[in-house]
Design a protein around this motif. Structure first.
Motif, PDB file in Angstrom:
ATOM      1  N   GLU A 212       0.795  -1.227   0.000  1.00 41.34           N
ATOM      2  CA  GLU A 212       0.000   0.000   0.000  1.00 41.34           C
ATOM      3  C   GLU A 212       0.827   1.277   0.000  1.00 41.34           C
ATOM      4  OE1 GLU A 212      -2.923  -0.271   3.087  1.00 41.34           O
ATOM      5  OE2 GLU A 212      -3.694  -2.193   2.352  1.00 41.34           O
ATOM      6  N   VAL A 213       2.048   1.194   0.489  1.00 43.84           N
ATOM      7  CA  VAL A 213       2.914   2.384   0.530  1.00 43.84           C
ATOM      8  C   VAL A 213       4.007   2.276  -0.528  1.00 43.84           C
ATOM      9  CG1 VAL A 213       4.449   3.808   1.946  1.00 43.84           C
ATOM     10  CG2 VAL A 213       2.420   2.734   2.985  1.00 43.84           C
ATOM     11  N   SER A 214       4.869   1.267  -0.394  1.00 43.62           N
ATOM     12  CA  SER A 214       6.009   1.146  -1.312  1.00 43.62           C
ATOM     13  C   SER A 214       5.579   0.939  -2.765  1.00 43.62           C
ATOM     14  CB  SER A 214       6.913  -0.014  -0.882  1.00 43.62           C
ATOM     15  OG  SER A 214       7.452   0.220   0.395  1.00 43.62           O
ATOM     16  N   ASN A 216       2.378   1.441  -3.951  1.00 48.17           N
ATOM     17  CA  ASN A 216       1.183   2.223  -4.300  1.00 48.17           C
ATOM     18  C   ASN A 216      -0.001   1.318  -4.644  1.00 48.17           C
ATOM     19  OD1 ASN A 216      -0.236   4.617  -4.651  1.00 48.17           O
ATOM     20  ND2 ASN A 216       0.282   4.767  -6.829  1.00 48.17           N
ATOM     21  N   ASN A 217      -0.225   0.318  -3.776  1.00 49.07           N
ATOM     22  CA  ASN A 217      -1.364  -0.609  -3.883  1.00 49.07           C
ATOM     23  C   ASN A 217      -1.281  -1.568  -5.072  1.00 49.07           C
ATOM     24  OD1 ASN A 217      -3.099   0.263  -1.590  1.00 49.07           O
ATOM     25  ND2 ASN A 217      -3.076   2.199  -2.709  1.00 49.07           N
ATOM     26  N   ASP A 218      -0.090  -1.833  -5.566  1.00 54.10           N
ATOM     27  CA  ASP A 218       0.083  -2.768  -6.677  1.00 54.10           C
ATOM     28  C   ASP A 218       0.777  -4.033  -6.178  1.00 54.10           C
ATOM     29  OD1 ASP A 218       0.673  -4.144  -9.029  1.00 54.10           O
ATOM     30  OD2 ASP A 218       1.050  -2.310 -10.169  1.00 54.10           O
TER      31      ASP A 218
END
Length: 249
Positions: A212-214, A216-218
């Motif tokens: 979710e952070v590093s 970007n939700n991918d």
């Protein structure tokens, strides 16, 4: 995937028959999601639905009534016993909010544990599940916590369990956190229930941060980096590779 019922008497089976049937139908939908997006190719041979007592004392000595052994998932559908088990994780600590959460843990949360066991069978994990695993067990366990929770829970439910497990890490980090997350699995299922679960909580939170952070939700990006780390020879610990040191300390 065979559905196997292992209870000591007919009454026990009948008591859990409805929840087993609900979970079986829901699992088909989650299985489809894993097959289409997360590399599930070979299903386990079956699921053994059983009691907590049989799961933890007869079929295995694992203190948690949900696990995979020799390509078979064993799990107890007894929500009451799961609630009691999770409340006991607090040990001597009196935290009314966490206690209340576990005492009222929903059927949805229990179903994510079934999802966790199925997720282990994804081909995206590079270590064979039944072999001795090292270096990256935290990644697999954390991802097996994260994916079913993210896919199967509502946003409110997901945020609730994240908050609870974040607080549990804070409560117990001084007592149980004096080792690297990369060491998760070296003393598998030894020690107290809470000491075992501590690394599951940390693994879930680490994977959540990565996705979710590093990334970007991918989730795909996170798996790509994990596979790259393995292909390049695992030259450094996976937590270091993902630059998680500051997050975990």
């Amino acid at each position: 995937m065979k559905q196997i019922y292992a209870f000591e008497n007919k009454e026990d089976f009948e008591k859990f028959q409805d929840i087993i049937e609900r979970f079986t139908q829901k699992l088909l939908k989650y299985q489809y999601e894993l097959e289409n997006k997360y590399g599930l190719r070979d299903l386990p041979k079956g699921i053994v639905w059983t009691s907590e007592e049989l799961a933890t004392n007869i079929f295995s000595q694992v203190p948690i009534p949900a696990y995979t052994s020799k390509d078979i998932i064993y799990i107890s559908p007894d929500l009451k016993s799961w609630r009691e088990l999770f409340v006991s994780q607090l040990e001597e600590h009196n935290n009314p909010n966490i206690k209340e959460f576990y005492e009222n843990m929903s059927e949805n949360h229990l179903f994510t544990i079934v999802g966790h066991e199925l997720t282990h069978h994804s081909d995206l994990f590079v270590d064979e599940f039944d072999d001795e695993r090292k270096d990256s067990i935290w990644f697999e366990e954390g991802m097996c916590e994260y994916l079913p929770r993210k896919i199967l829970l509502s946003e409110v439910e997901f945020n609730e369990i994240t908050k609870v497990e974040s607080e549990m890490v804070e409560i117990f980090k001084e007592k149980y956190g004096n080792h690297s997350l990369d060491e998760f699995g070296k003393a598998s299922y030894q020690g107290s229930l809470t000491s075992i679960m501590f690394d599951y909580w940390r693994s879930f939170l680490a994977v959540k941060y990565l996705v979710e952070v590093s990334a970007n939700n991918d989730v795909k990006i996170v798996f790509e980096e994990y596979l790259k780390w393995d292909k390049e020879g695992r030259k450094i610990p996976l937590t270091q590779y993902f630059k998680l040191d500051s997050l975990l300390n």
